[in-house]
Design a protein around this motif. Sequence first.
Motif, short mmCIF file in Angstrom:
data_model
loop_
_atom_site.label_atom_id
_atom_site.label_comp_id
_atom_site.label_asym_id
_atom_site.label_seq_id
_atom_site.Cartn_x
_atom_site.Cartn_y
_atom_site.Cartn_z
N LEU A 37 0.80 -1.22 0.00
CA LEU A 37 0.00 0.00 0.00
C LEU A 37 0.84 1.27 0.00
CD1 LEU A 37 -2.84 -1.14 2.41
CD2 LEU A 37 -2.87 -1.04 -0.10
N VAL A 42 -4.01 2.96 -2.44
CA VAL A 42 -5.41 2.99 -2.85
C VAL A 42 -5.94 4.40 -2.57
CG1 VAL A 42 -7.70 2.02 -2.39
CG2 VAL A 42 -5.67 0.54 -2.34
N TYR A 102 -7.97 1.11 1.59
CA TYR A 102 -8.13 -0.22 1.01
C TYR A 102 -9.41 -0.87 1.55
CZ TYR A 102 -7.37 -5.19 0.21
OH TYR A 102 -7.54 -6.51 -0.16
#
Length: 194
Positions: A37, A42, A102
């Motif tokens: 991540l 995201v 996310y």
Amino acid sequence: MNASLFSGDGHSTRLAEQFVESWREKYPESEHVVRDLARDSVPHLDEQRFKALITDPAQRTPEQVAVADYSDALIEELRGADVVVLGLPMYNFGVPSTLKAYFDHVARAGVTFRYTANGPEGLLRDRKVYVLAARGGFYVGTPLDSQTGYVRDFFGFLGMRDIEFVYAEGLNIDENSRDAGLSAARERLRALVA
């Protein structure tokens, strides 16, 4: 999945990598997908993205289709997993905002959970989740541990109720504390895969 802002340099990422390496030694035929991540963040949920996800697919604009397709791809990645490994650092008593983003993209009514007369029902059942939590201080079992309940509740909401937490704590106290915390976590990881 790695949630550390430091990507491969984070303690939680290193623990997750160690766990995956041990898992692959024990189950060499297993495949794995890494979602970092920090490297591939995201987008945070905003009004436009939220509306795209709840709009009837036949009514979506091209921009909304792209947003929904992105969310669908994240969900398919999760749906395809038999085991989920999460490297989880603690930032300011909570989860990293990238992990929350996310979560916001994979929690979708009618897709990963549904509401029933008996309450919500998760649709991603039968997956084991391992959470490798790295923390600067000591928080397990204290009111300041907001992560454990939140992460357990989130995965449980999606149907994943078999969750194992491994903690590396005291990492920012001093060198001895850091070494002891990481050593205890690595020992626990070895026992889990043995």
